[in-house]
Design an enzyme around this catalytic site. Structure first.
Site, PDB file in Angstrom:
ATOM      1  N   ASN A  41      38.591  14.458 -37.472  1.00 12.00           N
ATOM      2  CA  ASN A  41      38.368  15.880 -37.202  1.00 12.00           C
ATOM      3  C   ASN A  41      37.433  16.377 -38.290  1.00 12.00           C
ATOM      4  OD1 ASN A  41      38.444  18.621 -36.893  1.00 12.00           O
ATOM      5  ND2 ASN A  41      40.671  18.764 -36.667  1.00 12.00           N
ATOM      6  N   ARG A  89      37.550  14.852 -32.598  1.00  9.90           N
ATOM      7  CA  ARG A  89      37.729  16.190 -32.057  1.00  9.90           C
ATOM      8  C   ARG A  89      36.364  16.867 -31.975  1.00  9.90           C
ATOM      9  NH1 ARG A  89      39.080  21.570 -35.047  1.00  9.90           N
ATOM     10  NH2 ARG A  89      39.497  22.892 -33.259  1.00  9.90           N
ATOM     11  N   HIS A 112      41.559  25.572 -28.476  1.00  5.43           N
ATOM     12  CA  HIS A 112      42.884  24.980 -28.728  1.00  5.43           C
ATOM     13  C   HIS A 112      43.407  24.216 -27.516  1.00  5.43           C
ATOM     14  CE1 HIS A 112      43.007  28.642 -31.501  1.00  5.43           C
ATOM     15  NE2 HIS A 112      43.041  27.607 -32.325  1.00  5.43           N
ATOM     16  N   LEU A 120      50.263  29.694 -32.094  1.00  2.79           N
ATOM     17  CA  LEU A 120      50.138  30.767 -33.090  1.00  2.79           C
ATOM     18  C   LEU A 120      49.905  30.159 -34.475  1.00  2.79           C
ATOM     19  CD1 LEU A 120      53.245  32.938 -31.974  1.00  2.79           C
ATOM     20  CD2 LEU A 120      50.952  32.885 -30.982  1.00  2.79           C
ATOM     21  N   GLY A 128      44.271  30.464 -36.048  1.00  6.34           N
ATOM     22  CA  GLY A 128      43.694  30.826 -34.755  1.00  6.34           C
ATOM     23  C   GLY A 128      44.841  30.954 -33.757  1.00  6.34           C
ATOM     24  N   ARG A 181      40.501  37.103 -37.360  1.00  5.03           N
ATOM     25  CA  ARG A 181      39.703  37.464 -36.175  1.00  5.03           C
ATOM     26  C   ARG A 181      40.380  38.600 -35.408  1.00  5.03           C
ATOM     27  NH1 ARG A 181      39.217  31.446 -33.934  1.00  5.03           N
ATOM     28  NH2 ARG A 181      40.155  30.683 -35.850  1.00  5.03           N
ATOM     29  N   ARG A 191      52.884  34.650 -43.681  1.00  6.34           N
ATOM     30  CA  ARG A 191      54.049  34.721 -44.571  1.00  6.34           C
ATOM     31  C   ARG A 191      53.970  35.930 -45.495  1.00  6.34           C
ATOM     32  NH1 ARG A 191      53.348  28.466 -45.661  1.00  6.34           N
ATOM     33  NH2 ARG A 191      51.269  29.283 -45.445  1.00  6.34           N
ATOM     34  N   GLY A 248      54.177  29.806 -34.864  1.00  2.00           N
ATOM     35  CA  GLY A 248      55.088  29.539 -33.741  1.00  2.00           C
ATOM     36  C   GLY A 248      56.180  28.544 -34.094  1.00  2.00           C
ATOM     37  N   GLU A 249      55.831  27.555 -34.919  1.00  2.00           N
ATOM     38  CA  GLU A 249      56.821  26.523 -35.268  1.00  2.00           C
ATOM     39  C   GLU A 249      57.764  26.980 -36.374  1.00  2.00           C
ATOM     40  OE1 GLU A 249      54.708  22.854 -36.201  1.00  2.00           O
ATOM     41  OE2 GLU A 249      53.406  23.186 -34.470  1.00  2.00           O
ATOM     42  N   ASN A 250      57.256  27.851 -37.263  1.00  2.07           N
ATOM     43  CA  ASN A 250      58.012  28.128 -38.490  1.00  2.07           C
ATOM     44  C   ASN A 250      58.645  29.502 -38.605  1.00  2.07           C
ATOM     45  OD1 ASN A 250      57.479  25.608 -39.922  1.00  2.07           O
ATOM     46  ND2 ASN A 250      55.349  26.279 -39.829  1.00  2.07           N
ATOM     47  N   GLU A 302      47.580  17.538 -32.463  1.00  8.04           N
ATOM     48  CA  GLU A 302      46.288  17.308 -31.811  1.00  8.04           C
ATOM     49  C   GLU A 302      45.785  15.888 -32.071  1.00  8.04           C
ATOM     50  OE1 GLU A 302      45.424  20.964 -33.750  1.00  8.04           O
ATOM     51  OE2 GLU A 302      44.145  21.605 -32.107  1.00  8.04           O
TER      52      GLU A 302
HETATM   53  P1  ADP Z   1      45.485  26.428 -38.498  1.00  2.77           P
HETATM   54  O1  ADP Z   1      45.047  27.249 -37.322  1.00  2.77           O
HETATM   55  O2  ADP Z   1      44.617  26.631 -39.705  1.00  2.77           O
HETATM   56  O3  ADP Z   1      45.792  24.986 -38.188  1.00  2.77           O
HETATM   57  P2  ADP Z   1      48.347  26.656 -38.907  1.00  2.77           P
HETATM   58  O4  ADP Z   1      48.762  26.196 -37.558  1.00  2.77           O
HETATM   59  O5  ADP Z   1      48.625  25.791 -40.073  1.00  2.77           O
HETATM   60  O6  ADP Z   1      46.847  27.138 -38.931  1.00  2.77           O
HETATM   61  O7  ADP Z   1      49.071  28.085 -39.155  1.00  2.77           O
HETATM   62  C1  ADP Z   1      48.846  28.828 -40.295  1.00  2.77           C
HETATM   63  C2  ADP Z   1      49.638  30.133 -40.195  1.00  2.77           C
HETATM   64  O8  ADP Z   1      51.029  29.797 -40.102  1.00  2.77           O
HETATM   65  C3  ADP Z   1      49.482  31.028 -41.423  1.00  2.77           C
HETATM   66  O9  ADP Z   1      49.333  32.389 -41.026  1.00  2.77           O
HETATM   67  C4  ADP Z   1      50.820  30.851 -42.138  1.00  2.77           C
HETATM   68  O10 ADP Z   1      51.175  31.999 -42.863  1.00  2.77           O
HETATM   69  C5  ADP Z   1      51.742  30.688 -40.928  1.00  2.77           C
HETATM   70  N1  ADP Z   1      53.053  30.171 -41.331  1.00  2.77           N
HETATM   71  C6  ADP Z   1      53.376  28.945 -41.810  1.00  2.77           C
HETATM   72  N2  ADP Z   1      54.707  28.901 -42.106  1.00  2.77           N
HETATM   73  C7  ADP Z   1      55.214  30.134 -41.794  1.00  2.77           C
HETATM   74  C8  ADP Z   1      56.513  30.741 -41.869  1.00  2.77           C
HETATM   75  N3  ADP Z   1      57.568  30.062 -42.321  1.00  2.77           N
HETATM   76  N4  ADP Z   1      56.651  32.016 -41.472  1.00  2.77           N
HETATM   77  C9  ADP Z   1      55.590  32.730 -41.016  1.00  2.77           C
HETATM   78  N5  ADP Z   1      54.364  32.219 -40.914  1.00  2.77           N
HETATM   79  C10 ADP Z   1      54.167  30.937 -41.297  1.00  2.77           C
END
Ligand code: ADP
Length: 416
Positions: free
Chosen positions: A6, A89, A178, A207, A210, A239, A283, A331-333, A383
């Site tokens: 990538n 990619r 994406h 989420l 991007g 953005r 965060r 979305g994951e965290n 990905e």
């Molecule tokens: P990219 O698009 O650069 O790959 P990522 O998928 O790594 O980005 O997502 C980054 C975003 O995820 C950032 O806004 C970061 O603050 C958010 N993030 C990561 N962990 C958490 C969390 N525990 N709570 C809220 N937001 C989080």
């Protein structure tokens, strides 16, 4: 072994898999290429190698990758011959590439023709392919496009109501981004639900920094929030997301803002950062909102509102909703953001179990409340694995590689 690449304008990410993709042998990141503070990080098994120092350009980044993989004391392969195929990619495939493809001369030519759609990204993707063709001679390269999955979006959702010639003659339309993540995550969600993807209508919420919301019906993308450029749809880290384009005329004509500045404003100074005035990092925005910062609270409210509205729109577009799927950094965290997005979506059949929502990291991807008619899932995106799967499939089908022995389940590999 299968290598995935990538290659961005200031970073190079790579991952080396064993032949049947059951194991990640090594991963690496070269970051801030050509900038102050450049560094690289390489992981193989339990070994980690860091480098900090000037990294002039992409060629230097590939030198670091080659050394880490093949020459250093942590080398995992003897030489380029150990790599059987390479997957890349690419950000933009225009409307030429509807799926991943093996690279040849004409593909390179078409890729160059797509640079006009992604002038910041495609040149680095092309440079990465060229580096690999030089360093790994005779190894087949596959290119996987972020836009390809969305080529199934029907005309009523991808043609803008502008003069038709702009679409027909100049390729001005919704492309989406994406797509590799959305394709991976939607298939993984169907696997988790143990239902054929053909039977499912889902909204994928990618989420991260991007943001893409994607309506996936029967395994095909049927509408997607990002459009021609990459700043529309839902607000993102920096953005803007959708806003009235009349504002651009106002900025230029009434306020005398140069067009380059308007562009930078839309891509780099808006979204969470623009509204909060402090950060593009979710965060930090959440932390400050919790501490009473009103602009951070507003940035958060806008983000959540626009996502909810889009989920509703996509449920209408698909004539129903079976699954809502969260992925990528936020979305994951973020338990809280998932919870706030789902609040009030009961009208669509979305109800989550707040206790399970807290346990996602412990291997509970299905956070739906008992009896909810829509399954709400949290699925980590991958990905690289999608790129590796496409690479193995295409190179095997072309007869340039024997079929791998192990079956290639979607969610499978153990990380390095
Ligand atoms: P990219 O698009 O650069 O790959 P990522 O998928 O790594 O980005 O997502 C980054 C975003 O995820 C950032 O806004 C970061 O603050 C958010 N993030 C990561 N962990 C958490 C969390 N525990 N709570 C809220 N937001 C989080």
């Amino acid at each position: 072994m299968i290598l995935t690449i990538n290659c961005g304008s200031s970073s190079l990410k790579y991952r080396l898999y064993n032949a049947d993709l059951t194991e990640v042998v090594a991963t690496g990141l070269v970051a801030r290429i050509g900038e102050d503070g450049a560094y690289s990080k390489h992981t193989a098994g339990d070994k980690e190698v860091f480098f900090r120092g000037p990294i002039a350009d992409q060629k230097a980044a590939f030198d670091i990758m080659a050394e880490n993989l093949m020459q250093s004391e942590f080398a995992v392969i003897d030489g380029p011959e150990a790599v059987t195929a390479i997957g890349h990619r690419a950000v933009h495939g225009g409307d030429v590439f509807v799926e991943s493809t093996i690279v040849d001369g004409s593909v390179m030519e078409q890729l160059r023709a797509c640079v006009r759609f992604a002038p910041l990204h495609n040149p680095s993707n092309i440079a990465g392919i060229e580096e690999c063709r030089r360093r790994f001679p005779d190894v087949p390269n596959v290119v996987v496009f972020d836009t390809a999955f969305h080529q199934s979006v029907p005309p009523e959702a991808h043609v803008y109501a502008l003069p038709y010639e702009l679409y027909a003659d100049h390729g001005i339309r919704r492309y989406g981004f994406h797509g590799t993540s959305c394709r991976y995550v939607s298939q993984a969600a169907a696997d988790i639900l143990n239902r054929p993807i053909e039977d499912l209508a889902m909204v994928v919420c990618h989420l991260g920094n991007g943001v893409t919301l994607d309506a996936v019906k029967g395994g095909r993308s049927v509408d997607t929030s990002i459009g021609f450029g990459t700043f529309c749809g839902v607000p993102m880290g920096t953005r803007s997301g959708d806003f009235d384009p009349a504002i651009i005329f106002h900025l230029v004509k009434e306020m005398g803002m140069p067009l380059d500045e308007v562009e930078a404003l839309c891509y780099e100074r808006s979204g969470l950062l623009g509204v909060s005035g402090v950060s593009n990092d979710m965060r930090e925005v959440v932390m400050r909102a919790d501490a009473g910062d009103e602009r951070c609270a507003l940035a958060l409210n806008i983000f959540i509102y626009q996502i909810k509205k889009t989920i509703g729109a996509y449920a209408a577009a698909m004539d129903g909703l079976d699954a809502l799927v969260f992925t990528a950094g936020i979305g994951e965290n973020s338990t809280e953001i998932r919870s706030r997005i789902c609040e009030g979506l009961g009208v669509l059949g979305v109800r989550i179990d707040e206790r399970t929502n807290l346990l996602v990291q412990d291997g509970h991807p299905n956070i739906s409340a008992p009896g909810a008619s829509v399954a709400t899932l949290v699925v980590p995106t991958d990905e690289e694995r999608m790129i590796a799967l496409d690479t193995v499939r295409l190179v095997t089908e072309s007869g340039r590689m024997p079929p791998p022995i192990a079956s290639q389940a979607l969610v499978h590999a153990h990380d390095a």
